[in-house]
Design a protein around this motif. Structure first.
Motif, PDB file in Angstrom:
ATOM      1  N   UNK A 109      73.039  55.161  32.936  1.00 39.45           N
ATOM      2  CA  UNK A 109      74.148  55.974  33.392  1.00 39.45           C
ATOM      3  C   UNK A 109      74.076  57.392  32.873  1.00 39.45           C
ATOM      4  N   UNK A 110      74.164  58.355  33.782  1.00 37.70           N
ATOM      5  CA  UNK A 110      74.241  59.745  33.352  1.00 37.70           C
ATOM      6  C   UNK A 110      75.555  60.004  32.636  1.00 37.70           C
ATOM      7  N   UNK A 111      76.586  59.261  33.057  1.00 36.61           N
ATOM      8  CA  UNK A 111      77.894  59.329  32.406  1.00 36.61           C
ATOM      9  C   UNK A 111      78.277  57.917  31.976  1.00 36.61           C
ATOM     10  N   UNK A 112      78.639  57.749  30.712  1.00 41.76           N
ATOM     11  CA  UNK A 112      79.114  56.465  30.188  1.00 41.76           C
ATOM     12  C   UNK A 112      80.607  56.591  29.925  1.00 41.76           C
ATOM     13  N   UNK A 113      81.386  55.700  30.517  1.00 47.10           N
ATOM     14  CA  UNK A 113      82.841  55.767  30.416  1.00 47.10           C
ATOM     15  C   UNK A 113      83.337  54.521  29.698  1.00 47.10           C
ATOM     16  N   UNK A 114      84.218  54.706  28.722  1.00 45.89           N
ATOM     17  CA  UNK A 114      84.772  53.568  27.977  1.00 45.89           C
ATOM     18  C   UNK A 114      86.287  53.613  28.090  1.00 45.89           C
ATOM     19  N   UNK A 115      86.852  52.594  28.711  1.00 41.86           N
ATOM     20  CA  UNK A 115      88.305  52.465  28.815  1.00 41.86           C
ATOM     21  C   UNK A 115      88.820  51.790  27.539  1.00 41.86           C
ATOM     22  N   UNK A 116      90.141  51.651  27.366  1.00 38.69           N
ATOM     23  CA  UNK A 116      90.668  51.114  26.103  1.00 38.69           C
ATOM     24  C   UNK A 116      90.043  49.779  25.691  1.00 38.69           C
ATOM     25  N   UNK A 117      89.699  49.698  24.426  1.00 44.85           N
ATOM     26  CA  UNK A 117      89.052  48.504  23.858  1.00 44.85           C
ATOM     27  C   UNK A 117      90.049  47.739  23.000  1.00 44.85           C
ATOM     28  N   UNK A 118      90.089  46.432  23.201  1.00 46.71           N
ATOM     29  CA  UNK A 118      90.906  45.552  22.361  1.00 46.71           C
ATOM     30  C   UNK A 118      90.207  44.210  22.276  1.00 46.71           C
ATOM     31  N   UNK A 119      90.832  43.250  21.630  1.00 45.22           N
ATOM     32  CA  UNK A 119      90.214  41.938  21.465  1.00 45.22           C
ATOM     33  C   UNK A 119      90.256  41.144  22.770  1.00 45.22           C
ATOM     34  N   UNK A 120      89.099  40.729  23.238  1.00 47.67           N
ATOM     35  CA  UNK A 120      88.965  39.865  24.409  1.00 47.67           C
ATOM     36  C   UNK A 120      87.540  39.356  24.420  1.00 47.67           C
ATOM     37  N   UNK A 121      87.342  38.170  24.955  1.00 44.64           N
ATOM     38  CA  UNK A 121      86.007  37.543  24.972  1.00 44.64           C
ATOM     39  C   UNK A 121      85.409  37.520  23.557  1.00 44.64           C
ATOM     40  N   UNK A 122      86.232  37.185  22.584  1.00 42.86           N
ATOM     41  CA  UNK A 122      85.783  37.268  21.192  1.00 42.86           C
ATOM     42  C   UNK A 122      84.625  36.321  20.891  1.00 42.86           C
ATOM     43  N   UNK A 135      85.504  61.934  33.735  1.00 44.23           N
ATOM     44  CA  UNK A 135      84.215  61.351  34.101  1.00 44.23           C
ATOM     45  C   UNK A 135      83.600  62.084  35.287  1.00 44.23           C
ATOM     46  N   UNK A 136      84.415  62.383  36.290  1.00 45.24           N
ATOM     47  CA  UNK A 136      83.900  63.085  37.473  1.00 45.24           C
ATOM     48  C   UNK A 136      83.518  64.519  37.119  1.00 45.24           C
ATOM     49  N   UNK A 137      84.335  65.189  36.307  1.00 41.96           N
ATOM     50  CA  UNK A 137      83.969  66.540  35.861  1.00 41.96           C
ATOM     51  C   UNK A 137      82.633  66.515  35.116  1.00 41.96           C
ATOM     52  N   UNK A 138      82.435  65.501  34.302  1.00 45.15           N
ATOM     53  CA  UNK A 138      81.175  65.376  33.558  1.00 45.15           C
ATOM     54  C   UNK A 138      80.004  65.187  34.507  1.00 45.15           C
ATOM     55  N   UNK A 139      80.212  64.379  35.532  1.00 50.49           N
ATOM     56  CA  UNK A 139      79.132  64.075  36.472  1.00 50.49           C
ATOM     57  C   UNK A 139      78.796  65.260  37.364  1.00 50.49           C
ATOM     58  N   UNK A 140      79.814  65.918  37.901  1.00 48.03           N
ATOM     59  CA  UNK A 140      79.583  66.967  38.888  1.00 48.03           C
ATOM     60  C   UNK A 140      79.137  68.289  38.278  1.00 48.03           C
ATOM     61  N   UNK A 141      79.635  68.597  37.093  1.00 47.22           N
ATOM     62  CA  UNK A 141      79.315  69.910  36.531  1.00 47.22           C
ATOM     63  C   UNK A 141      79.121  69.922  35.048  1.00 47.22           C
ATOM     64  N   UNK A 142      78.781  68.779  34.475  1.00 45.60           N
ATOM     65  CA  UNK A 142      78.574  68.726  33.031  1.00 45.60           C
ATOM     66  C   UNK A 142      79.815  69.042  32.231  1.00 45.60           C
ATOM     67  N   UNK A 143      80.989  68.857  32.853  1.00 44.91           N
ATOM     68  CA  UNK A 143      82.241  69.116  32.163  1.00 44.91           C
ATOM     69  C   UNK A 143      82.618  70.573  32.105  1.00 44.91           C
ATOM     70  N   UNK A 144      81.935  71.411  32.893  1.00 45.05           N
ATOM     71  CA  UNK A 144      82.192  72.858  32.842  1.00 45.05           C
ATOM     72  C   UNK A 144      82.833  73.398  34.118  1.00 45.05           C
TER      73      UNK A 144
END
Length: 499
Positions: free
Chosen positions: A214-227, A327-336
């Motif tokens: 992935x050119x962009x790695x996105x992480x949504x909120x992390x909590x306990x699941x599938x422990x 995430x889209x800003x990062x993908x389309x223009x490197x966040x700039x």
């Protein structure tokens, strides 16, 4: 698939972006058809789908493999297949999304914005609610049964070859999700797409989708699941999920517990990746209740977008939208570079998230939500309290084994008047009596009804909710349950449509 991967002559050349017809195209939901194609060459709503049986056969073949509840913690098997296929996952850029809650909604918002920008998109999410085709979207439409079957026919010999190699080495053959991931990568290459938004199945590091870079790695909120699979602490789970971060990529993360953020920052540093954290580099400025959703204002990495309508309920969806923007800003223009106003407006307005506070019935109101852990249930309860004025909420609940039932019920308890305990068709569903005993311990016996048959549970809940002027039914606790209720609601016309 295109001849660049198989050496054969399969349909239009890979550089034909307008090919959405025939085997390379994205068709409507199974059973939908039409005698006139739309502007994309897709069929309409009346004619039967002549490839329905072939699509069903693909799902049956996948089901014959080890199920998704038992993933193999390995990448080598999936990597072997895609290498034999010519690495289709490398034929387009990838935005890779992991996390505990909000993965699918965030993925769908990202895809919607990219499509509004004019890109041809592939979207891979899990699980499906009603039909396998939902998991592979091309230009916002589920892949057609024809394309699904044709691509499966192309990859199946290679799956069988790797199965034989694995068995000879004393390893398990390719699992359901490993084979499905390969099918998705191949289908997107065949379409072809300009960009693929790929949701992790479980974890990250050894998830079969991680053969993609992935050119962009996105992480949504992390909590306990599938422990049992991912670890007993948030830090352990975050460490596994951070495995999707590839060298010199761009990392975008939602707000996280401190221990999770430490692991994600470490992964970004080790891979020399950029690291954008919600609340620091970007943020949700405001979320206001609106008819049919909310008005959100987002400060992105490069632009600020104010009072944009998002047709999804809950402040958590506003946060998902903020992550999607970054995430889209990062993908389309490197966040700039800021996203054009008309693109963000269209992207938000056309975003959908089936099974997430989705209205499937009226008189009484019936909402379904796929929350199946305490974090998801807490977000659901907050949204119900903020966005609706129900005076009676009857919750129909079924939960799968290994889930935190008590945590789910405690989160829902403040907004639920009565719990109707039932079961879904999943063989992992907790026995209704066992589930009821946990719910009774939290809500009290006078607020709990047990109806083992789902049909009876829904009938009882709708009758109970109808006894109040602003009564509603809320179906939650299991994605399998939600999918079954969506199907039944449509078949019986709960929203007043003709059956």
């Amino acid at each position: 698939m295109s001849d660049s991967f198989f050496g054969g002559d399969f349909g239009p050349p890979a550089d034909d972006p307008d090919d959405t017809d025939g085997r390379n195209g994205a068709g409507g939901e199974a059973g939908d058809g039409g005698d006139q194609p739309d502007e994309f060459g897709r069929v309409g709503l009346d004619a039967p789908d002549e490839f329905l049986e072939q699509g069903d056969a693909v799902y049956a073949a996948l089901l014959a493999r080890l199920g998704e509840a038992s993933p193999e913690p390995r990448l080598s098997a999936t990597r072997r297949v895609v290498e034999l296929l010519g690495d289709p996952q490398r034929s387009y850029p990838v935005i890779h999304i992991t996390g505990t809650n909000g993965k699918t909604s965030t993925s769908r918002i990202v895809e919607s914005i990219l499509r509004a920008h004019g890109l041809r998109t592939g979207l891979f999410t899990s699980p499906h609610l009603e039909r396998l085709n939902e998991r592979m979207m091309i230009d916002g439409v589920p892949i057609s049964n024809e394309a699904l079957a044709a691509n499966w026919s192309d990859i199946e010999p290679f799956l069988e070859l790797v199965d034989a190699e694995l068995e000879a080495a004393g390893e398990a053959r390719l699992t359901f999700f490993e084979a499905l991931s390969v099918l998705a990568f191949a289908s997107f290459a065949d379409a072809p797409v300009d960009v693929a938004v790929i949701e992790v199945g479980m974890g990250g590091e050894w998830d079969s989708t991680n053969v993609a870079d992935g050119q962009v790695a996105v992480i949504t909120p992390i909590s306990l699941d599938h422990t049992a699979r991912l670890g007993n602490t948030v830090a352990e789970i975050a460490r596994t999920k951070s495995g999707i971060v590839k060298p010199a990529s761009q990392v975008v993360t939602a707000q996280q517990p401190a221990e999770a953020l430490t692991e994600l920052a470490r992964a970004a540093e080790l891979t020399e990746s950029t690291f954008a954290v919600e609340g620091e580099a970007f943020r949700l400025l405001e979320s206001k209740v609106a008819v049919g959703g909310q008005l959100v204002s987002v400060q992105g990495l490069a632009g600020t977008y104010r009072d944009i309508f998002l047709p999804l309920y809950g402040a958590h969806q506003g946060h998902n939208a903020a992550v999607a923007v970054a995430a889209v800003e990062s993908f389309l223009g490197g966040g700039t570079q800021a996203i054009a106003d008309d693109v963000i407006t269209e992207g938000f307005a056309t975003a959908t998230s089936p099974g997430r506070l989705q209205l499937v019935g009226i008189e009484p109101t019936v909402l379904v939500d796929a929350a199946h852990n305490p974090g998801g249930a807490s977000a659901l309860a907050a949204a119900v309290g903020e966005y609706f004025t129900f005076d009676r909420v009857v919750a129909v609940i079924a939960v799968l084994e290994d889930k935190d039932v008590a945590g789910i019920v405690r989160a829902l308890d403040p907004v639920v008047t009565e719990f109707v305990i039932t079961s879904s068709s999943s063989d992992r569903a907790i026995d209704p009596d066992e589930l009821a005993s946990i719910v009774v311990g939290i809500a009290g016996a006078d607020r709990v009804l047990v109806e083992p048959r789902l049909e009876d549970a829904l009938d009882a809940a709708r009758e109970s909710a109808s006894g109040s002027e602003k009564g509603a039914v809320l179906v939650t606790g299991s994605i399998t349950l939600v999918g079954e209720v969506i199907t039944r609601a449509a078949a019986e016309g709960w929203k007043g449509e003709e059956k």
